[in-house]
Write a protein that holds these residues in place. Structure first.
Motif, PDB file in Angstrom:
ATOM      1  N   ILE A 146       0.818  -1.219   0.000  1.00 12.11           N
ATOM      2  CA  ILE A 146       0.000   0.000   0.000  1.00 12.11           C
ATOM      3  C   ILE A 146       0.852   1.269   0.000  1.00 12.11           C
ATOM      4  N   VAL A 149       2.726   1.794  -3.390  1.00 12.64           N
ATOM      5  CA  VAL A 149       1.835   2.153  -4.495  1.00 12.64           C
ATOM      6  C   VAL A 149       1.343   3.587  -4.322  1.00 12.64           C
ATOM      7  N   ASN A 182      -4.698 -14.449  -2.125  1.00  7.11           N
ATOM      8  CA  ASN A 182      -5.362 -13.168  -1.881  1.00  7.11           C
ATOM      9  C   ASN A 182      -4.772 -12.413  -0.699  1.00  7.11           C
ATOM     10  N   ASP A 183      -3.471 -12.564  -0.510  1.00 10.75           N
ATOM     11  CA  ASP A 183      -2.814 -11.834   0.561  1.00 10.75           C
ATOM     12  C   ASP A 183      -1.857 -10.780   0.035  1.00 10.75           C
ATOM     13  N   MET A 184      -1.851 -10.583  -1.282  1.00  9.55           N
ATOM     14  CA  MET A 184      -1.010  -9.540  -1.871  1.00  9.55           C
ATOM     15  C   MET A 184      -1.698  -9.062  -3.144  1.00  9.55           C
ATOM     16  N   MET A 185      -1.543  -7.780  -3.437  1.00  5.74           N
ATOM     17  CA  MET A 185      -2.103  -7.267  -4.683  1.00  5.74           C
ATOM     18  C   MET A 185      -1.387  -7.916  -5.868  1.00  5.74           C
ATOM     19  N   ASP A 189      -3.853  -5.665 -10.232  1.00  2.00           N
ATOM     20  CA  ASP A 189      -4.412  -4.737  -9.223  1.00  2.00           C
ATOM     21  C   ASP A 189      -3.632  -3.436  -9.215  1.00  2.00           C
ATOM     22  N   ILE A 193      -4.797   0.467 -10.463  1.00  2.00           N
ATOM     23  CA  ILE A 193      -4.758   1.640  -9.596  1.00  2.00           C
ATOM     24  C   ILE A 193      -3.877   2.737 -10.198  1.00  2.00           C
TER      25      ILE A 193
ATOM     26  N   SER B  20      -7.388  -9.698   2.582  1.00  2.00           N
ATOM     27  CA  SER B  20      -6.461  -8.578   2.729  1.00  2.00           C
ATOM     28  C   SER B  20      -6.144  -7.942   1.381  1.00  2.00           C
ATOM     29  N   ARG B  21      -6.204  -8.710   0.320  1.00  3.45           N
ATOM     30  CA  ARG B  21      -5.951  -8.143  -1.009  1.00  3.45           C
ATOM     31  C   ARG B  21      -7.062  -7.163  -1.396  1.00  3.45           C
ATOM     32  N   VAL B  24      -6.768  -3.977   0.832  1.00  5.13           N
ATOM     33  CA  VAL B  24      -5.715  -3.012   0.483  1.00  5.13           C
ATOM     34  C   VAL B  24      -6.108  -2.233  -0.775  1.00  5.13           C
ATOM     35  N   LYS B  25      -6.783  -2.908  -1.697  1.00  6.87           N
ATOM     36  CA  LYS B  25      -7.219  -2.201  -2.908  1.00  6.87           C
ATOM     37  C   LYS B  25      -8.230  -1.111  -2.578  1.00  6.87           C
ATOM     38  N   ARG B  27      -8.642   0.407   0.281  1.00  6.34           N
ATOM     39  CA  ARG B  27      -7.991   1.479   1.039  1.00  6.34           C
ATOM     40  C   ARG B  27      -7.193   2.380   0.105  1.00  6.34           C
ATOM     41  N   LEU B  28      -6.465   1.761  -0.807  1.00  4.04           N
ATOM     42  CA  LEU B  28      -5.647   2.539  -1.740  1.00  4.04           C
ATOM     43  C   LEU B  28      -6.498   3.450  -2.602  1.00  4.04           C
ATOM     44  N   GLN B  29      -7.598   2.893  -3.121  1.00  2.13           N
ATOM     45  CA  GLN B  29      -8.422   3.699  -4.019  1.00  2.13           C
ATOM     46  C   GLN B  29      -8.973   4.929  -3.302  1.00  2.13           C
TER      47      GLN B  29
END
Lengths: 267, 146
Positions: A146, A149, A182-185, A189, A193, B20-21, B24-25, B27-29
């Protein structure tokens, strides 16, 4: 006139210098004349990653203050004669370096090289402003985290405000198994963004530390690791080649292999 | 020890936090929408008040359910103002207040913090009208959450 590309990220520790060293070396191996400029004045590291620290005599500051000629300051890599390094000074107070100085310097270097890669310091203050002066293109390095990015987004905004429109992205330190859980972008993803063009995906690789220890960029390894191959491909894409992205999907572990590993590992 | 073994063999440790993926998306957006428009909360509040003042000259707006939100797409920030109209001024006998119109203002680099609404509430309305405007505002808030 060669291409002037700044390698930047905003956040520190995401792999700017590692990426600079490997892209520089990989491009040189493709037959391009490359000069790496360490713009991290006061905290120079690029010479260490290239294993050239003992050969640095003059730095960019000496060139700017006209204490030496530019050719005297360039350190030629003996392993790869297409590659040279212009090191950053380790002391800051020698001369006040301005964006204009840096611009003149990189533009001069671009006359005799195919690529001028500028390794940018972390942050968005003066050092950043100096490093991007003169650059026509940028490679943003980020990790799928986070804070990295967010900082990358900020830097992209600043680059665009400084009329650097050609911006490409390297997603570094990807852990495919974590993405699968699903523990990392994922790379997608991050791209969704940041909305910039992807030029490289580098998986997390312990060999990065080993290569730093030795002062040999990953791409020089005889048996290249996945990250080394990924850097080589990134350099080719940067150079205009069409190279498919590596398939980094983790190999599905079978029940038996998991059992075997749990029995053989010590913990 | 044995528990640990069983967990490792069956891979129970994996995917402890499957969300969590997505977290985080999201939150980032949200952070980036605010990062990308460099306006202070004071400026945002002032802008919102000015928009209200201009629109209020012509129509009566339901200030309570008014929403201004931000969306980003392809590095372009879009501000969406949702201003439910209660009535057209100076011709209140016509049934126009039943319409709810959505005003879209594109390409304005700004963000509005709606939660800090300081606008005085409008005179009371009939229940029917109230429910209509609320519907519209909930639609917008869903959009802004995406």
């Amino acid at each position: 006139m060669g291409r002037i590309i700044v390698i930047t990220s905003g956040k520190g520790g995401v792999g700017k210098t590692t990426s600079s060293a490997n892209l520089g070396m990989a491009l040189a191996r493709l037959g391009k004349k490359v000069v790496l400029v360490d713009a991290d004045f006061g905290l120079r590291n690029l010479d260490l990653l290239l294993g050239l620290e003992n050969r640095v005599v003059y730095t960019a500051a000496d060139v700017i203050s006209r204490e030496c000629k530019i050719d005297q300051a360039l350190v030629k890599d003996k392993r790869q004669p297409n590659l040279s390094l212009l090191a950053a000074p380790q002391t800051r107070n020698k001369i006040l370096i301005t964006a204009n100085h840096m611009k003149q310097l990189v533009e001069f270097l671009a006359k005799s090289n195919d690529y001028v890669l500028v390794d940018c310091p972390a942050g968005i203050e003066t050092g950043f402003q100096n490093a991007i002066a003169g650059a026509k293109e940028a490679v943003i390095v980020t990790t799928p985290e986070i804070s990295a990015v967010r900082d990358a987004d900020r830097v992209i905004g600043l680059l665009e405000a400084n009329r650097i429109k050609d911006i490409k992205l390297i997603v570094n330190r990807l852990r495919p198994a974590m993405v699968k859980n699903n523990d990392m972008m994922s790379v997608e993803d991050v791209l969704e963004i940041l909305s910039v063009k992807l030029v490289g995906v580098i998986p997390e690789d312990e060999q990065v530390i080993v290569s730093t220890n030795k002062g040999e960029p990953l791409v020089l390894a005889e048996n290249p690791s996945q990250a080394a191959i990924a850097y080589d491909h990134t350099a080719r894409r940067l150079n205009g080649e069409e190279v498919e992205f590596l398939d980094l999907d983790p190999v599905e572990q079978s029940f038996l292999s998991r059992m075997w590993r749990s029995l053989t590992s010590k913990k | 020890m044995l528990n640990n073994w069983i967990e490792r063999i069956f891979g129970r440790n994996e995917g402890n936090n499957p969300n969590s993926r997505d977290r985080v998306k999201q939150r980032l957006q949200l952070i980036l929408a605010h990062d990308r428009v460099a306006l202070t909360p004071q400026m945002l509040d002032e802008m919102r008040r000015e928009i209200m003042a201009v629109v209020s000259k012509y129509v009566e707006i339901d200030c309570d359910s008014m929403e201004i939100s931000l969306e980003t797409d392809q590095r372009a920030t879009v501000m969406i103002a949702n201003l439910p109209i209660r009535a057209i001024k100076e011709c209140e006998e016509i049934n126009l207040f039943e319409q709810s119109e959505q005003l879209e203002i594109a390409n304005i680099d700004s963000v509005i913090d709606l939660e800090q609404s300081e606008i005085e509430s409008q005179p009371e309305k009939t229940e029917e009208k109230e429910s209509q405007t609320l519907e519209v505002s909930s639609q917008t808030s869903q959009r802004s959450l995406q």
